[in-house]
Design a protein around this motif. Structure first.
Motif, PDB file in Angstrom:
ATOM      1  N   GLU A 129      40.696  50.318   1.687  1.00  9.66           N
ATOM      2  CA  GLU A 129      41.613  49.203   1.401  1.00  9.66           C
ATOM      3  C   GLU A 129      41.708  49.029  -0.109  1.00  9.66           C
ATOM      4  O   GLU A 129      40.698  49.043  -0.799  1.00  9.66           O
ATOM      5  CB  GLU A 129      41.067  47.930   2.076  1.00  9.66           C
ATOM      6  CG  GLU A 129      41.715  46.635   1.632  1.00  9.66           C
ATOM      7  CD  GLU A 129      43.192  46.555   1.961  1.00  9.66           C
ATOM      8  OE1 GLU A 129      43.541  46.657   3.155  1.00  9.66           O
ATOM      9  OE2 GLU A 129      44.001  46.405   1.021  1.00  9.66           O
ATOM     10  N   ASP A 130      42.951  48.875  -0.617  1.00 16.13           N
ATOM     11  CA  ASP A 130      43.090  48.811  -2.077  1.00 16.13           C
ATOM     12  C   ASP A 130      43.015  47.398  -2.633  1.00 16.13           C
ATOM     13  O   ASP A 130      42.756  47.228  -3.814  1.00 16.13           O
ATOM     14  CB  ASP A 130      44.382  49.507  -2.540  1.00 16.13           C
ATOM     15  CG  ASP A 130      45.618  48.820  -1.998  1.00 16.13           C
ATOM     16  OD1 ASP A 130      45.555  48.319  -0.868  1.00 16.13           O
ATOM     17  OD2 ASP A 130      46.634  48.787  -2.702  1.00 16.13           O
ATOM     18  N   ASP A 131      43.234  46.397  -1.803  1.00 13.62           N
ATOM     19  CA  ASP A 131      43.140  45.028  -2.313  1.00 13.62           C
ATOM     20  C   ASP A 131      41.669  44.652  -2.417  1.00 13.62           C
ATOM     21  O   ASP A 131      40.940  44.659  -1.423  1.00 13.62           O
ATOM     22  CB  ASP A 131      43.878  44.081  -1.362  1.00 13.62           C
ATOM     23  CG  ASP A 131      43.851  42.644  -1.876  1.00 13.62           C
ATOM     24  OD1 ASP A 131      44.718  42.308  -2.700  1.00 13.62           O
ATOM     25  OD2 ASP A 131      42.945  41.891  -1.474  1.00 13.62           O
ATOM     26  N   ALA A 132      41.245  44.315  -3.644  1.00 14.94           N
ATOM     27  CA  ALA A 132      39.812  44.128  -3.907  1.00 14.94           C
ATOM     28  C   ALA A 132      39.218  43.009  -3.054  1.00 14.94           C
ATOM     29  O   ALA A 132      38.117  43.156  -2.509  1.00 14.94           O
ATOM     30  CB  ALA A 132      39.597  43.831  -5.386  1.00 14.94           C
TER      31      ALA A 132
ATOM     32  N   LEU B 268      40.264  41.733  -0.181  1.00 16.97           N
ATOM     33  CA  LEU B 268      40.212  42.071   1.242  1.00 16.97           C
ATOM     34  C   LEU B 268      39.132  43.131   1.494  1.00 16.97           C
ATOM     35  O   LEU B 268      38.396  43.066   2.483  1.00 16.97           O
ATOM     36  CB  LEU B 268      41.582  42.581   1.696  1.00 16.97           C
ATOM     37  CG  LEU B 268      41.690  42.953   3.170  1.00 16.97           C
ATOM     38  CD1 LEU B 268      41.257  41.800   4.059  1.00 16.97           C
ATOM     39  CD2 LEU B 268      43.099  43.390   3.523  1.00 16.97           C
TER      40      LEU B 268
ATOM     41  N   ARG C 184      41.039  54.279  -2.390  1.00 12.97           N
ATOM     42  CA  ARG C 184      42.067  55.305  -2.567  1.00 12.97           C
ATOM     43  C   ARG C 184      41.945  56.381  -1.504  1.00 12.97           C
ATOM     44  O   ARG C 184      40.860  56.613  -0.968  1.00 12.97           O
ATOM     45  CB  ARG C 184      41.878  56.023  -3.911  1.00 12.97           C
ATOM     46  CG  ARG C 184      42.213  55.206  -5.100  1.00 12.97           C
ATOM     47  CD  ARG C 184      41.461  55.786  -6.285  1.00 12.97           C
ATOM     48  NE  ARG C 184      41.821  55.017  -7.464  1.00 12.97           N
ATOM     49  CZ  ARG C 184      42.821  55.338  -8.269  1.00 12.97           C
ATOM     50  NH1 ARG C 184      43.498  56.449  -8.043  1.00 12.97           N
ATOM     51  NH2 ARG C 184      43.119  54.587  -9.287  1.00 12.97           N
TER      52      ARG C 184
ATOM     53  N   PRO D 213      47.305  53.160  -3.310  1.00  9.18           N
ATOM     54  CA  PRO D 213      47.966  53.484  -4.582  1.00  9.18           C
ATOM     55  C   PRO D 213      48.249  54.971  -4.750  1.00  9.18           C
ATOM     56  O   PRO D 213      49.252  55.341  -5.353  1.00  9.18           O
ATOM     57  CB  PRO D 213      46.983  53.007  -5.647  1.00  9.18           C
ATOM     58  CG  PRO D 213      45.814  52.440  -4.964  1.00  9.18           C
ATOM     59  CD  PRO D 213      46.028  52.464  -3.489  1.00  9.18           C
ATOM     60  N   ASP D 214      47.392  55.831  -4.225  1.00  7.90           N
ATOM     61  CA  ASP D 214      47.622  57.262  -4.463  1.00  7.90           C
ATOM     62  C   ASP D 214      48.108  57.985  -3.222  1.00  7.90           C
ATOM     63  O   ASP D 214      48.033  59.209  -3.151  1.00  7.90           O
ATOM     64  CB  ASP D 214      46.347  57.917  -5.022  1.00  7.90           C
ATOM     65  CG  ASP D 214      45.198  57.837  -4.029  1.00  7.90           C
ATOM     66  OD1 ASP D 214      45.230  56.929  -3.170  1.00  7.90           O
ATOM     67  OD2 ASP D 214      44.287  58.671  -4.110  1.00  7.90           O
TER      68      ASP D 214
ATOM     69  N   ALA E 263      49.904  46.031   6.498  1.00  9.07           N
ATOM     70  CA  ALA E 263      50.943  45.007   6.356  1.00  9.07           C
ATOM     71  C   ALA E 263      52.237  45.483   6.994  1.00  9.07           C
ATOM     72  O   ALA E 263      53.145  44.701   7.228  1.00  9.07           O
ATOM     73  CB  ALA E 263      51.172  44.715   4.876  1.00  9.07           C
ATOM     74  N   ARG E 264      52.304  46.786   7.280  1.00  8.34           N
ATOM     75  CA  ARG E 264      53.503  47.306   7.954  1.00  8.34           C
ATOM     76  C   ARG E 264      53.363  46.973   9.429  1.00  8.34           C
ATOM     77  O   ARG E 264      52.589  47.602  10.145  1.00  8.34           O
ATOM     78  CB  ARG E 264      53.585  48.818   7.809  1.00  8.34           C
ATOM     79  CG  ARG E 264      53.726  49.282   6.382  1.00  8.34           C
ATOM     80  CD  ARG E 264      53.878  50.784   6.376  1.00  8.34           C
ATOM     81  NE  ARG E 264      53.414  51.359   5.130  1.00  8.34           N
ATOM     82  CZ  ARG E 264      53.016  52.612   5.000  1.00  8.34           C
ATOM     83  NH1 ARG E 264      52.992  53.414   6.054  1.00  8.34           N
ATOM     84  NH2 ARG E 264      52.627  53.075   3.843  1.00  8.34           N
TER      85      ARG E 264
END
Lengths: 446, 217
Positions: B7-10, B12, B32, B55-56, B80-81
Motif C-alpha cells: 500500500e502506498d499511502d503511508a 493506511l 511499491r 506509484p511504480d 479505491a477502484r
C-alpha cells in the motif's frame, strides 16, 4: 419577433404583383396599338371598297343614298353595333349618300386619316377621293368604341389574372411554409431534447442552408459534452483519490478505539492527524483544479507583465537556490496575471520540491516560437513515465510524498488558456525540465 | 501467519500493519510494486493485502507474479477502484477477495481468515487435531476441555502445526512465520517457544523430527 414566413410571403407577393402589373400595362399599350392599326386598316379597306364599287359605275350613286339593307344583315353583337359610318359626298360638296346611323354633318374635310369631334363625340375618319365617280367616300368610327374594345380585352385578361394572383398567393404562403419546415423540425428537435442528451444533431436528410446552423449547434453541443465529461471524470477521480486517505483514517481510528496500550493509541491518533492534514491539502488542490477548469473557457485579460513579477516564489517555500537567467529576467509576457499565476507557481513549487540544490528558470527566443524553461537537479522522471506527467492525480515513482498529483495538471490548464503548451523532458542539470512553448505575440524583451 | 501489505499511502499502510498485527499475525509492509516483488521472492508469505494504484505500477503485476510462480499465497485486493469491472478483473487475475476502500479493519481481518481457511480446504472456522482445538479469531486454544494459556508466538507455532497435520515444518519455516523483517531473532528462539509449548501440552503431542523440524503426532 418577426416571422420569416410573413417576410418571405410579403416580399414574394410584392414582387409578383409588380411583375404582373408591369405586364398588364405592357399588354394594354400593345393591345391599344394593335387595335388602332387593325381598325385603321378596316376604315381604309371599307372606304376603298365603297369607292371601288362606285368607281366601276355598276352601282348608281343614288341607290346607296337610300341606305337600305341594314335590316337584311344579321344584327351584330351589342356595343359593336354600327361601328362604321359611311358618307359619300360629291366633289361639289353635296351629301350623296350616307349609311344608316351615320351623322348628317360632313365627317372630314381632308383626305386620308383625320380625327374630329362630331356631335360631341371624337371620331376617326378615312377619306378617299374617287375622281371617276366624282365623289369623296368617308368612313369613320367613334373612338369610344375603340376604347371599349381595348377595355374589354384588358378586362378579359385581368379577371383570370386577379383570380390567378389569389391562387398564387395561397401557393406562395403554402410553399414558404413547406420550405421552412426543416427549420421548424430542427426547432422541435431542440425543444424536445432533454438536458442530458448531448448527442450531435442529425444532419442526414438535412437542408444545405441549415447545415451551418446545425454544424454550429453541434460544435456547441460538443463543447458542452466535453466540459461535462471533464467535470464527471474529475468528480470520479476526486472521489477515488479521497478513498485511500479515508480508508487510512478509518483504520487508524479503529486501532485507536481498540488499543489498550496508550502508546499505540497516541500513535494512531497522530497518524490520523497527519492524514487529515494531507487530505485537507488534497481538497484544496482539488478546489484549485476545479476553479482553473471553471474559468478555462473564459476570455483572458492580457497585460504586459515583467517575468520577474510573475516568477516570485516566496523565499520560504523554495528551500533551494532559484536561478533566473538574465535572458529570462529581461522578458515581459502578455498574460492574464491572475490566471498565469497557477502556471508558474505550480511549476516552481514542483521544481523546488524535487530539486537537490537548485532550480533554474531560463528563456529562449529563437527563430521559432519563444520558450521558457523551468528545471531542477532532482531525481527527475524516467523516460517511460514522462508521457504520464500532467495526467490528473498521477504521481511519479520519485514524487515527493504528500503531493496530490495535480500541480502539473493545474499548470497545464493555465498554459492552455494562454494558448501555450507544456512539454516535459530530462534536464541537463539532472532533474525534470518543463518547457513552456509560447506564441511570439505573448513575449517581448524589455 | 505471515502477511505482506502492499500500500502506498503511508497512514493506511501503517494502520494495516498495526491493525492486522493485533490479530497475532506477522505483518510486513511495502509501498511499491518493485519492493513487493522483492519481498515475495525472498520470503514465504501466507497472505498478501494488495493495493492496485501504486506509484511504480499496477498492483495486478504483483498478483500476476505470485500466480505465475504458483505460490500458495492468498491475495486480498484493497482498492479505491470499486467499479464492477475492476472487481471482476482483480478476481479473475487470481485475487481471492476484493474490498473497496474505505473498509472496516475487522472485516479485512475476517476476510483474510476466510481466505486462509479456504486455502487449507476447511469450512469451519475452528482448527482441530486430535484433542487440540484452535480458534484463530480469538486466538484461543483448548486441549480437550482444558483451555491453554499461550503467548502470541506459541499460538502461532501451534497454529502452523495444526494447519498442516502430518507435515513436518522446519525451524526456518517457523521463524519466517513468526518474525517480521524488523524483528531480531534469537538463535534458538523457536526451540524455546517449542519447549514452553510442550510444557503446556501433554508430552508427545509435538514430535521432533531430527534434522528436519517439527510435526504433530
Amino acid at each position: 419577433m418577426r416571422s420569416i414566413r410573413v417576410r418571405l410571403f410579403a416580399f414574394l407577393a410584392v414582387v409578383t404583383v409588380a411583375v404582373w402589373g408591369a405586364s398588364a400595362v405592357w399588354i394594354q399599350v400593345r393591345t391599344e396599338a394593335e387595335i388602332r392599326q387593325v381598325l385603321d386598316r378596316r376604315l381604309m379597306e371599307s372606304a376603298r371598297m365603297v369607292s371601288s364599287l362606285l368607281g366601276q359605275g355598276g352601282l348608281p350613286v343614288t341607290a346607296a343614298a337610300i341606305g337600305g339593307g341594314s335590316d337584311t344583315f344579321p344584327s351584330p353583337a351589342r356595343g359593336l353595333e354600327r361601328q362604321l359610318s359611311c358618307q359619300i359626298w360629291s366633289l361639289r360638296g353635296q351629301l350623296v349618300s350616307r349609311s344608316e346611323g351615320a351623322p348628317a354633318v360632313r365627317l372630314a374635310q381632308t383626305e386620308g386619316f383625320s380625327e374630329r369631334v362630331i356631335e360631341g363625340e371624337p371620331w376617326r375618319i378615312y377619306t378617299i377621293q374617287n375622281r371617276t365617280a366624282g365623289v369623296q367616300v368617308m368612313v369613320g368610327d367613334r373612338l369610344a368604341v375603340r376604347e371599349r374594345l381595348v377595355g374589354s380585352i384588358i378586362a378579359g385578361l385581368a379577371v383570370p389574372a386577379v383570380i390567378g394572383l389569389g391562387i398564387l398567393g395561397g401557393l406562395i404562403w403554402w410553399s414558404v411554409g413547406r420550405g421552412l419546415a426543416p427549420a421548424r423540425r430542427l426547432a422541435d428537435a431542440l425543444v424536445a431534447r432533454s438536458a442530458e442528451d448531448l448527442r450531435p444533431l442529425e444532419t442526414t436528410g438535412g437542408v444545405r442552408e441549415l447545415a451551418p446552423m446545425v454544424a454550429a449547434l453541434n460544435g456547441l453541443i460538443d463543447r458542452l459534452e466535453s466540459s461535462r465529461r471533464r467535470q464527471r471524470e474529475f468528480t470520479a477521480a476526486a472521489a477515488h483519490e479521497l478513498r485511500t486517505p479515508l480508508a487510512g483514517m478509518r483504520v487508524q481510528a479503529q486501532i485507536a478505539a481498540a488499543a489498550a496500550d496508550p502508546k499505540v493509541r497516541a500513535r494512531a491518533v497522530e497518524q490520523m492527524v497527519a492524514s487529515v492534514d494531507r487530505t485537507s491539502a488534497l481538497v484544496s488542490r482539488l478546489l484549485e483544479m476545479a476553479r482553473a477548469d471553471e474559468v478555462s473557457e473564459q476570455p483572458l485579460e492580457r497585460r504586459w507583465t515583467p517575468l520577474t513579477r510573475i516568477v516570485t516564489p516566496d523565499a520560504g517555500s523554495c528551500p533551494v537556490e532559484l536561478e533566473l537567467t538574465s535572458a529570462a529576467a529581461a522578458l515581459e509576457l502578455n498574460v492574464d496575471f491572475e490566471r498565469v499565476g497557477p502556471l508558474f507557481a505550480n511549476l516552481l513549487a514542483n521544481a523546488c520540491a524535487h530539486a537537490r540544490s537548485r532550480v533554474r528558470v531560463d528563456a529562449a527566443i529563437g527563430p521559432e516560437h519563444p520558450i521558457l524553461i523551468v528545471e531542477d537537479d532532482g531525481p527527475g522522471v524516467s523516460e517511460a513515465d514522462l508521457p504520464r506527467l500532467g495526467q490528473r492525480f498521477y504521481r511519479g515513482p520519485n514524487a515527493v510524498t504528500g503531493g496530490a498529483g495535480l500541480g502539473l495538471s493545474i499548470a497545464e490548464v493555465s498554459a492552455t488558456a494562454h494558448g501555450w503548451r507544456l512539454a516535459f523532458g530530462r534536464s541537463p542539470i539532472g532533474g525534470l525540465r518543463v518547457v513552456v512553448h509560447m506564441d511570439a505575440g505573448s513575449v517581448r524583451r524589455v | 501467519m505471515r502477511l505482506l501489505v502492499v500500500e502506498d499511502d503511508a497512514v493506511l499502510r501503517d494502520g494495516l500493519q498495526v491493525g492486522l498485527s493485533a490479530n497475532g499475525w506477522t505483518v510486513d509492509a511495502v509501498d511499491r510494486v518493485e519492493d513487493a516483488l522483492t519481498a515475495l521472492s525472498s520470503t514465504v508469505f501466507d497472505l498478501v493485502v494488495l493495493d492496485l494504484g501504486l506509484p511504480d505500477g499496477d498492483g495486478l503485476e504483483v498478483l500476476r507474479y505470485v500466480r505465475a510462480r504458483k505460490d500458495e499465497v492468498g491475495v486480498v485486493i484493497l482498492s479505491a477502484r470499486d467499479a464492477v469491472a475492476d472487481r471482476i478483473e482483480g478476481l479473475d487475475t487470481g485475487a481471492d477477495d476484493y474490498l473497496a476502500k474505505p473498509f472496516d479493519l475487522n472485516e479485512v481481518a475476517a476476510r483474510l481468515r476466510a481466505v486462509r481457511r479456504r486455502m487449507l480446504g476447511r469450512a469451519t472456522p475452528a482448527l482441530r487435531h486430535g484433542l487440540l482445538t484452535l480458534d484463530p479469531k480469538a486466538r484461543l486454544a483448548w486441549f480437550g476441555d482444558e483451555s491453554l494459556l499461550l503467548s502470541r508466538r506459541e499460538f502461532a507455532i501451534l497454529e502452523a502445526l495444526v494447519e498442516r497435520p502430518g507435515q513436518v515444518i522446519s525451524r526456518s519455516q517457523l521463524e519466517e512465520r513468526l518474525y517480521g523483517w524488523q524483528e531480531e531473532i534469537g538463535s534458538n528462539a523457536v526451540e524455546v517457544h517449542i519447549h514452553h509449548l510442550r510444557a503446556k501440552l501433554v508430552p508427545g503431542v509435538i514430535r521432533t523430527v531430527r534434522g528436519v523440524g517439527y510435526t504433530l503426532s
